[in-house]
Write a protein that holds these residues in place. Structure first.
Motif, PDB file in Angstrom:
ATOM      1  N   LEU A 192       0.850  -1.174   0.000  1.00  0.00           N
ATOM      2  CA  LEU A 192       0.000   0.000   0.000  1.00  0.00           C
ATOM      3  C   LEU A 192       0.896   1.238   0.000  1.00  0.00           C
ATOM      4  O   LEU A 192       1.732   1.411   0.882  1.00  0.00           O
ATOM      5  CB  LEU A 192      -0.905   0.004   1.234  1.00  0.00           C
ATOM      6  CG  LEU A 192      -1.851  -1.189   1.374  1.00  0.00           C
ATOM      7  CD1 LEU A 192      -2.706  -1.038   2.620  1.00  0.00           C
ATOM      8  CD2 LEU A 192      -2.748  -1.317   0.161  1.00  0.00           C
ATOM      9  N   VAL A 193       0.704   2.099  -0.989  1.00  0.00           N
ATOM     10  CA  VAL A 193       1.587   3.263  -1.146  1.00  0.00           C
ATOM     11  C   VAL A 193       0.913   4.499  -0.579  1.00  0.00           C
ATOM     12  O   VAL A 193      -0.112   4.945  -1.081  1.00  0.00           O
ATOM     13  CB  VAL A 193       1.941   3.471  -2.636  1.00  0.00           C
ATOM     14  CG1 VAL A 193       2.834   4.685  -2.793  1.00  0.00           C
ATOM     15  CG2 VAL A 193       2.593   2.220  -3.202  1.00  0.00           C
ATOM     16  N   CYS A 198     -14.384 -12.934   6.664  1.00  0.00           N
ATOM     17  CA  CYS A 198     -14.137 -12.554   5.274  1.00  0.00           C
ATOM     18  C   CYS A 198     -13.205 -13.582   4.647  1.00  0.00           C
ATOM     19  O   CYS A 198     -12.073 -13.752   5.093  1.00  0.00           O
ATOM     20  CB  CYS A 198     -13.518 -11.159   5.232  1.00  0.00           C
ATOM     21  SG  CYS A 198     -12.938 -10.646   3.621  1.00  0.00           S
ATOM     22  N   ASP A 199     -13.652 -14.272   3.621  1.00  0.00           N
ATOM     23  CA  ASP A 199     -12.826 -15.286   2.958  1.00  0.00           C
ATOM     24  C   ASP A 199     -11.927 -14.616   1.917  1.00  0.00           C
ATOM     25  O   ASP A 199     -12.113 -14.776   0.705  1.00  0.00           O
ATOM     26  CB  ASP A 199     -13.714 -16.346   2.300  1.00  0.00           C
ATOM     27  CG  ASP A 199     -14.442 -17.190   3.331  1.00  0.00           C
ATOM     28  OD1 ASP A 199     -13.835 -17.507   4.366  1.00  0.00           O
ATOM     29  OD2 ASP A 199     -15.622 -17.512   3.114  1.00  0.00           O
ATOM     30  N   TYR A 200     -10.965 -13.866   2.400  1.00  0.00           N
ATOM     31  CA  TYR A 200     -10.076 -13.121   1.509  1.00  0.00           C
ATOM     32  C   TYR A 200      -9.014 -14.067   0.951  1.00  0.00           C
ATOM     33  O   TYR A 200      -8.233 -14.646   1.708  1.00  0.00           O
ATOM     34  CB  TYR A 200      -9.402 -11.994   2.288  1.00  0.00           C
ATOM     35  CG  TYR A 200      -9.041 -10.789   1.453  1.00  0.00           C
ATOM     36  CD1 TYR A 200      -9.971  -9.774   1.237  1.00  0.00           C
ATOM     37  CD2 TYR A 200      -7.780 -10.656   0.890  1.00  0.00           C
ATOM     38  CE1 TYR A 200      -9.643  -8.662   0.475  1.00  0.00           C
ATOM     39  CE2 TYR A 200      -7.447  -9.554   0.129  1.00  0.00           C
ATOM     40  CZ  TYR A 200      -8.383  -8.555  -0.083  1.00  0.00           C
ATOM     41  OH  TYR A 200      -8.048  -7.452  -0.848  1.00  0.00           O
ATOM     42  N   PRO A 201      -8.979 -14.265  -0.367  1.00  0.00           N
ATOM     43  CA  PRO A 201      -8.002 -15.197  -0.952  1.00  0.00           C
ATOM     44  C   PRO A 201      -6.574 -14.838  -0.565  1.00  0.00           C
ATOM     45  O   PRO A 201      -6.205 -13.661  -0.529  1.00  0.00           O
ATOM     46  CB  PRO A 201      -8.227 -15.034  -2.464  1.00  0.00           C
ATOM     47  CG  PRO A 201      -9.638 -14.552  -2.585  1.00  0.00           C
ATOM     48  CD  PRO A 201      -9.857 -13.664  -1.390  1.00  0.00           C
ATOM     49  N   THR A 202      -5.786 -15.837  -0.284  1.00  0.00           N
ATOM     50  CA  THR A 202      -4.417 -15.599   0.195  1.00  0.00           C
ATOM     51  C   THR A 202      -3.541 -14.925  -0.857  1.00  0.00           C
ATOM     52  O   THR A 202      -2.560 -14.266  -0.504  1.00  0.00           O
ATOM     53  CB  THR A 202      -3.761 -16.927   0.616  1.00  0.00           C
ATOM     54  OG1 THR A 202      -3.797 -17.843  -0.494  1.00  0.00           O
ATOM     55  CG2 THR A 202      -4.496 -17.543   1.794  1.00  0.00           C
ATOM     56  N   ASN A 203      -3.883 -15.076  -2.128  1.00  0.00           N
ATOM     57  CA  ASN A 203      -3.050 -14.488  -3.189  1.00  0.00           C
ATOM     58  C   ASN A 203      -3.608 -13.172  -3.718  1.00  0.00           C
ATOM     59  O   ASN A 203      -3.100 -12.632  -4.699  1.00  0.00           O
ATOM     60  CB  ASN A 203      -2.889 -15.481  -4.343  1.00  0.00           C
ATOM     61  CG  ASN A 203      -4.219 -15.854  -4.986  1.00  0.00           C
ATOM     62  OD1 ASN A 203      -5.282 -15.580  -4.421  1.00  0.00           O
ATOM     63  ND2 ASN A 203      -4.168 -16.482  -6.151  1.00  0.00           N
ATOM     64  N   LEU A 204      -4.662 -12.657  -3.089  1.00  0.00           N
ATOM     65  CA  LEU A 204      -5.277 -11.418  -3.571  1.00  0.00           C
ATOM     66  C   LEU A 204      -4.585 -10.209  -2.955  1.00  0.00           C
ATOM     67  O   LEU A 204      -4.449 -10.106  -1.742  1.00  0.00           O
ATOM     68  CB  LEU A 204      -6.776 -11.412  -3.223  1.00  0.00           C
ATOM     69  CG  LEU A 204      -7.585 -10.215  -3.742  1.00  0.00           C
ATOM     70  CD1 LEU A 204      -7.545 -10.165  -5.269  1.00  0.00           C
ATOM     71  CD2 LEU A 204      -9.040 -10.310  -3.251  1.00  0.00           C
ATOM     72  N   LYS A 205      -4.158  -9.289  -3.788  1.00  0.00           N
ATOM     73  CA  LYS A 205      -3.512  -8.055  -3.347  1.00  0.00           C
ATOM     74  C   LYS A 205      -4.312  -6.858  -3.866  1.00  0.00           C
ATOM     75  O   LYS A 205      -4.907  -6.949  -4.928  1.00  0.00           O
ATOM     76  CB  LYS A 205      -2.077  -7.995  -3.888  1.00  0.00           C
ATOM     77  CG  LYS A 205      -1.195  -9.133  -3.443  1.00  0.00           C
ATOM     78  CD  LYS A 205      -0.855  -9.032  -1.954  1.00  0.00           C
ATOM     79  CE  LYS A 205       0.081 -10.160  -1.522  1.00  0.00           C
ATOM     80  NZ  LYS A 205       1.418 -10.081  -2.116  1.00  0.00           N
ATOM     81  N   VAL A 244     -14.449  -5.639   1.132  1.00  0.00           N
ATOM     82  CA  VAL A 244     -13.138  -5.463   1.730  1.00  0.00           C
ATOM     83  C   VAL A 244     -12.087  -5.217   0.647  1.00  0.00           C
ATOM     84  O   VAL A 244     -11.176  -4.381   0.815  1.00  0.00           O
ATOM     85  CB  VAL A 244     -12.763  -6.682   2.595  1.00  0.00           C
ATOM     86  CG1 VAL A 244     -11.337  -6.558   3.126  1.00  0.00           C
ATOM     87  CG2 VAL A 244     -13.742  -6.827   3.762  1.00  0.00           C
ATOM     88  N   TYR A 245     -12.206  -5.927  -0.472  1.00  0.00           N
ATOM     89  CA  TYR A 245     -11.266  -5.721  -1.572  1.00  0.00           C
ATOM     90  C   TYR A 245     -11.355  -4.291  -2.111  1.00  0.00           C
ATOM     91  O   TYR A 245     -10.324  -3.652  -2.387  1.00  0.00           O
ATOM     92  CB  TYR A 245     -11.522  -6.717  -2.702  1.00  0.00           C
ATOM     93  CG  TYR A 245     -10.674  -6.457  -3.924  1.00  0.00           C
ATOM     94  CD1 TYR A 245      -9.309  -6.713  -3.915  1.00  0.00           C
ATOM     95  CD2 TYR A 245     -11.240  -5.919  -5.082  1.00  0.00           C
ATOM     96  CE1 TYR A 245      -8.522  -6.450  -5.025  1.00  0.00           C
ATOM     97  CE2 TYR A 245     -10.461  -5.658  -6.199  1.00  0.00           C
ATOM     98  CZ  TYR A 245      -9.100  -5.928  -6.162  1.00  0.00           C
ATOM     99  OH  TYR A 245      -8.326  -5.657  -7.267  1.00  0.00           O
ATOM    100  N   VAL A 246     -12.578  -3.784  -2.263  1.00  0.00           N
ATOM    101  CA  VAL A 246     -12.752  -2.410  -2.735  1.00  0.00           C
ATOM    102  C   VAL A 246     -12.098  -1.428  -1.758  1.00  0.00           C
ATOM    103  O   VAL A 246     -11.438  -0.473  -2.167  1.00  0.00           O
ATOM    104  CB  VAL A 246     -14.252  -2.091  -2.917  1.00  0.00           C
ATOM    105  CG1 VAL A 246     -14.468  -0.590  -3.123  1.00  0.00           C
ATOM    106  CG2 VAL A 246     -14.814  -2.857  -4.106  1.00  0.00           C
ATOM    107  N   ALA A 247     -12.273  -1.688  -0.454  1.00  0.00           N
ATOM    108  CA  ALA A 247     -11.654  -0.829   0.562  1.00  0.00           C
ATOM    109  C   ALA A 247     -10.135  -0.878   0.457  1.00  0.00           C
ATOM    110  O   ALA A 247      -9.454   0.164   0.496  1.00  0.00           O
ATOM    111  CB  ALA A 247     -12.104  -1.270   1.950  1.00  0.00           C
TER     112      ALA A 247
END
Length: 227
Positions: A6-7, A19-26, A130-133
């Motif tokens: 995050l910049v 939240c099932d956030y995929p481990t490879n999602l950035k 959460v991804y959008v955030a």
């Protein structure tokens, strides 16, 4: 800690293990794990992969239970991010007291500027918000803009699913053994929606067989998003 990719974000993003956030999602948020108990075995959701979780569920005869993160877990997470605004998105308040625990955890941290957001969802529906955030933080937009993006995403997301088996609902006490027995005998698969405004489960229909349940999900989605 928060993702180093995050910049210069104007805020940090925090969520919980529902939240099932995929481990490879950035980019990645900071995820406060849910607590899982299977018999005498205790785990944080971050300690179990999806495959490991289901393997234990199938082989362990004990009832599985989950509990929301503690106040101290939230406080510890917020404490690590003090100095920057925090956008904290959580599982539907209609399903869990997690967001209340987050609010109390924030009060334990001096100087914490925490903005709570009820996703009114869980699992993949929650992940979308959460991804959008996280992406908004990565792009360096304002907190107000991010909140508007998330709200728009929530309003445009529908979550509909079915269950392959009623056995785990029976084991957790959510349905009776008799109902589970009849459901298994008749191959009943409930089609369930998460109501967008209330954030609660709503039974749409009981289908005979998994393939029919999938067909009903497709039909329901076509009503929502005409093709």
């Amino acid at each position: 800690a928060a993702d180093s990719s995050l910049v210069l974000p104007q805020f940090w993003v925090v969520t919980d293990g529902a939240c099932d956030y995929p481990t490879n999602l950035k980019p990645r948020p900071l995820i406060v794990p849910v607590n899982i108990a299977i018999g005498n075995d205790q785990f944080a959701s971050s300690e179990l992969s999806t495959a490991n979780f289901y393997a234990r569920l199938k082989t362990n005869p004990h009832v599985l239970s989950t509990s929301q993160p503690s106040l101290e877990q939230f406080a510890c997470s917020y404490r690590s991010l003090v100095g920057q605004s925090i956008l904290s998105l959580h599982v539907s308040s209609a399903m869990s007291g997690t967001i209340n625990a987050a609010a109390q955890g924030a009060q334990m941290v001096t100087g914490a500027d925490v903005h709570l957001f009820d996703t009114k969802s869980v699992s993949i529906g929650m992940t979308m918000q959460v991804y959008v955030a996280a992406m908004a933080a990565h792009l360096g937009v304002s907190l107000e803009t991010a909140q508007a993006w998330i709200e728009q995403t929530r309003q445009q997301t529908s979550t509909i699913f079915t269950l392959g088996s009623l056995a785990y609902l029976r084991r957790s006490g959510r349905i009776s053994s008799l109902r589970a027995l009849f459901g298994a005998a008749l191959d009943i698969k409930p089609v369930i929606e998460i109501e967008r405004q209330k954030g609660s489960f709503k039974s749409l229909v009981n289908a005979r067989g998994f393939h029919r349940a999938v067909e009903m999900i497709v039909l329901q989605m076509q009503k929502i998003v005409p093709v």
